[in-house]
Design a protein around this motif. Structure first.
Motif, PDB file in Angstrom:
ATOM      1  N   ALA A   1     -10.888   3.973  11.960  1.00  0.00           N
ATOM      2  CA  ALA A   1      -9.550   4.549  12.163  1.00  0.00           C
ATOM      3  C   ALA A   1      -8.927   4.897  10.815  1.00  0.00           C
ATOM      4  O   ALA A   1      -8.300   5.955  10.662  1.00  0.00           O
ATOM      5  N   LEU A   2      -9.106   4.022   9.826  1.00  0.00           N
ATOM      6  CA  LEU A   2      -8.578   4.289   8.481  1.00  0.00           C
ATOM      7  C   LEU A   2      -9.353   5.404   7.792  1.00  0.00           C
ATOM      8  O   LEU A   2      -8.778   6.232   7.080  1.00  0.00           O
TER       9      LEU A   2
ATOM     10  N   LEU B   1      -4.989   6.871   0.985  1.00  0.00           N
ATOM     11  CA  LEU B   1      -5.815   5.662   1.083  1.00  0.00           C
ATOM     12  C   LEU B   1      -6.937   5.756   0.052  1.00  0.00           C
ATOM     13  O   LEU B   1      -7.429   6.846  -0.236  1.00  0.00           O
ATOM     14  N   ALA B   2      -7.310   4.623  -0.512  1.00  0.00           N
ATOM     15  CA  ALA B   2      -8.514   4.580  -1.351  1.00  0.00           C
ATOM     16  C   ALA B   2      -9.695   4.415  -0.408  1.00  0.00           C
ATOM     17  O   ALA B   2      -9.709   3.510   0.427  1.00  0.00           O
ATOM     18  N   ARG B   3     -10.674   5.312  -0.505  1.00  0.00           N
ATOM     19  CA  ARG B   3     -11.849   5.250   0.360  1.00  0.00           C
ATOM     20  C   ARG B   3     -13.094   5.313  -0.516  1.00  0.00           C
ATOM     21  O   ARG B   3     -13.176   6.145  -1.424  1.00  0.00           O
TER      22      ARG B   3
ATOM     23  N   PRO C   1      -5.241   0.643   1.401  1.00  0.00           N
ATOM     24  CA  PRO C   1      -4.037   1.394   1.004  1.00  0.00           C
ATOM     25  C   PRO C   1      -3.768   1.177  -0.480  1.00  0.00           C
ATOM     26  O   PRO C   1      -4.205   0.182  -1.057  1.00  0.00           O
ATOM     27  N   LEU C   2      -3.071   2.099  -1.108  1.00  0.00           N
ATOM     28  CA  LEU C   2      -2.680   1.940  -2.513  1.00  0.00           C
ATOM     29  C   LEU C   2      -1.329   1.240  -2.615  1.00  0.00           C
ATOM     30  O   LEU C   2      -1.099   0.431  -3.501  1.00  0.00           O
ATOM     31  N   GLU C   3      -0.436   1.570  -1.697  1.00  0.00           N
ATOM     32  CA  GLU C   3       0.905   0.985  -1.708  1.00  0.00           C
ATOM     33  C   GLU C   3       1.209   0.426  -0.320  1.00  0.00           C
ATOM     34  O   GLU C   3       0.986   1.096   0.686  1.00  0.00           O
ATOM     35  N   VAL C   4       1.707  -0.800  -0.276  1.00  0.00           N
ATOM     36  CA  VAL C   4       1.938  -1.460   1.014  1.00  0.00           C
ATOM     37  C   VAL C   4       3.404  -1.837   1.226  1.00  0.00           C
ATOM     38  O   VAL C   4       3.746  -2.467   2.216  1.00  0.00           O
TER      39      VAL C   4
END
Length: 692
Positions: free
Chosen positions: A400-401, A413-415, A433-436
């Motif tokens: 999903a991400l 997103l970092a993938r 994620p980079l920022e949460v």
């Protein structure tokens, strides 16, 4: 406004505290912190957004401050007080020391409890079943054939549990339980829950009952994130009924990021999907074919889509794209078209498979409750389907991400794909994620009855901005900010020495320079801690200094040579016996290490603790900031280094009477433009800057 009864209770606590503690001296900063917490919770700064962010230096007594203000307010308003910490050491301090003390000074009855996640408890039914370690159903859950000693351990645990000598808490077993054994009996939300009669008295169910009744709950950041990711109120109390005290709050953004990340192995997933495919018929039979037929078909159909697709993805990955560290990162989080399409298919298939297996699981559970199937059939089937449900949940989250469209407004997103360390022909798909901050705001801050965030180190470069961005906190919007300096006399009790070294840490010969220089700053010292930036450098220096240490009769204790508690015990014994003792450590020794008095007089920091942005997440974050015209070094690296340098320097003075020196072997604090900001953010030591 703060109710007069709460004010009276707080005042009574202070009066009783003076009677309970010998040589008690009121601390102005602690009193101020108590008052500000109480006023924040009462809505005096903002009626809706009741949040305080407080940096409270070492020695202020922040733990007692938030108990004195928080517990009376929570009890009067019929709210739960939840204290979340980052370390076991602080949890133990609260449970064993601070809360029992507060219990003696508070005039009213209250209860407190340590909360743990489901993973810390065994399932009583699984424990009983696992002792029959030779059945086919049970053997299928072992990653490898169980050893005789594993089965003997399970039998001892079962006897202790049934006789009431052990409560099923992993931490309560006298010896460490191997992971391979614990995984066979650990409670899980699918097969071990109060809806099933045989599980109503399982250890986690009992612990949950006690949790519901307690006034004050001690948890950790991981458990807090696990609960709010589930929607809140599943493991812990509902956010709307809870006042949160987030201690060691500087750790929360990283924990939140970890919980929002996901990873799955391609080959590993195909292996367990094949095993699940073989079990579908048996599960459908127990669920009753007449009701389960369509779910069986859907599950098999989607498994049969996933297995070849995952194999094809592995075959399509180009090995030339990997770095020397075995990482293939997708710039700006953008997937190649072929993988984007495959990700969408895997997302849909894993979601449908998860839903179908969930329905089969529920049908078996209902038939078991209605006594339509025997427990000896139903219980192992639920354990098996629960096992696969957890894996499908993770697989669905990963894809999903991966399939999520790039957000043009916020951070991507970092993938990335990583080569598996276990198997050469396997790859791990990873997303983070980079920022949460927005997630923390959405799931926690905007819902909480009140939020108090405290730590000895929250500011970077003397500002809260960096932390607020990480944690999703608005610097306006009624949030109260406090920066309370430590009561320690830094000017008279400690000095900061910056030697006149000819090289800076990035120079090739800096390690050799450390080997030459360190003996000068260790000579004549009784208790030293040397903090390094890398294990390699620490071990290289330690190896080179062993002959000098032996000659001078220094005891050199190096992180990693033995368990941390063993090294610290030896250090304390050396200091007690007046044997010169030197600790060598890396980043983990710069925080949470408490060496008061004569246990530390000489702290040497070999370099400013800049993190090397080598992880895919850090690289992606730097890439994102650059794409927006920013400077990742000044926006991430320098603030992070500032925080870590303050934490490192904070190892020296732990009590008001402590004294010693800090030696910083990195002249960039005076030679670089950013250095002054780093230097000025440190405690106000007396400075000695040597000139070349």
């Amino acid at each position: 406004m703060l109710h007069s009864q709460i004010k009276s209770d707080i005042k009574q606590c202070y009066e009783n505290l003076g009677n309970q503690l010998d040589n008690f001296r009121p601390r102005r900063a602690q009193n101020y912190l108590v008052a500000e917490i109480a006023k924040t919770l009462a809505g005096e700064y903002h009626k809706k957004n009741r949040m305080l962010v407080a940096e409270a230096g070492t020695g202020i007594g922040k733990s007692l401050a938030y108990l004195i203000a928080g517990i009376p307010f929570a009890l009067f308003n019929n709210k739960k007080l939840l204290i979340s910490t980052a370390t076991v050491a602080l949890q133990e301090q609260l449970i064993d020391k601070d809360l029992p003390l507060f219990n003696r000074i508070y005039p009213k009855e209250f209860s407190f409890i340590l909360a743990k996640g489901r993973q810390r408890y065994c399932c009583g039914h699984k424990l009983t079943a696992s002792c029959d370690g030779t059945s086919d159903d049970q053997m299928s859950f072992w990653q490898e054939k169980p050893k005789k000693s594993d089965l003997e351990l399970l039998t001892r645990m079962k006897k202790a549990y049934e006789s009431g000598k052990w409560d099923g808490d992993r931490d309560g077993w006298p010896k460490q339980i191997p992971d391979r054994v614990w995984q066979q009996i650990v409670a899980d939300k699918h097969s071990c829950h109060a809806g099933l009669p045989k599980h109503r008295q399982c250890p986690f169910a009992k612990a949950r009952e006690h949790l519901d009744k307690a006034d004050v709950i001690i948890a950790n950041h991981a458990l807090l994130m696990a609960d709010i990711e589930l929607g809140g109120g599943i493991i812990l109390p509902e956010p709307e009924q809870t006042i949160y005290v987030i201690d060691e709050a500087h750790h929360l953004p990283q924990v939140a990021r970890d919980f929002s990340s996901a990873a799955a192995s391609l080959k590993g997933a195909t292996n367990w999907l094949e095993k699940l495919n073989q079990s579908v018929g048996k599960l459908a039979e127990l669920a009753d074919y007449s009701k389960a037929g369509r779910f069986q078909s859907s599950l098999q159909e989607n498994i049969q889509h996933l297995i070849p697709t995952l194999r094809q993805i592995a075959a399509n990955i180009d090995p030339s794209h990997f770095s020397k560290d075995g990482i293939y990162r997708f710039e700006h989080g953008e997937l190649p078209t072929w993988l984007q399409e495959e990700a969408k298919g895997c997302k849909d298939a894993s979601k449908k498979a998860l839903q179908a297996l969930g329905k089969l699981h529920d049908l078996i559970s209902e038939r078991l409750k209605d006594n339509e199937i025997a427990a000896r059939q139903g219980e192992p089937a639920l354990a098996e389907s629960g096992f696969y449900l957890q894996r499908l949940e993770n697989l669905e989250k990963v894809w999903a991400l991966m399939a999520q469209p790039c957000n043009k407004k916020g951070a991507p997103l970092a993938r990335w794909i990583e080569k598996s360390g276990d198997r050469e022909d396997d790859y791990i798909i990873e997303v983070s994620p980079l920022e949460v901050g927005y997630r923390l705001d959405q799931l926690l801050w905007s819902r909480a009855a009140g939020s108090i965030l405290v730590s000895a180190t929250l500011r970077a470069l003397n500002q809260f901005t960096y932390f607020c961005r990480q944690a999703g906190i608005s610097e306006s919007d009624g949030v109260k900010f406090l920066a309370l300096a430590s009561p320690f006399d830094y000017q008279n009790n400690a000095r900061l020495v910056i030697p006149a070294l000819p090289l800076e840490p990035q120079a090739d010969k800096f390690t050799e320079l450390l080997i030459e220089t360190l003996p000068e700053y260790l000579e004549g010292e009784t208790a030293s801690l040397v903090l390094f930036s890398s294990y390699w450098q620490m071990n290289k220096v330690a190896e080179s200094l062993q002959p000098i240490a032996k000659k001078n009769k220094w005891q050199l204790l190096v992180q990693g040579d033995e368990a941390r508690h063993t090294i610290l015990k030896k250090h304390k014994e050396n200091c007690k016996n007046q044997v010169p003792s030197i600790l060598f450590g890396t980043g983990s020794f710069s925080e949470g290490l408490d060496l008061p008095g004569d246990l530390l007089k000489n702290l040497i920091i070999t370099k400013i603790p800049f993190a090397v942005p080598t992880s895919p997440v850090e690289e992606a974050h730097a890439e994102y900031i650059e794409s927006r015209g920013g400077n990742p070094f000044l926006q991430i690296s320098v603030p992070e280094a500032s925080k870590k340098l303050i934490q490192s320097a904070g190892r020296l003075l732990r009590k008001e009477e402590d004294s010693g020196r800090v030696v910083l072997l990195d002249r960039r604090v005076i030679s670089r433009r950013y250095g002054k900001a780093l230097l000025d953010s440190l405690p106000p030591f007396k400075r000695i800057i040597e000139h070349k």
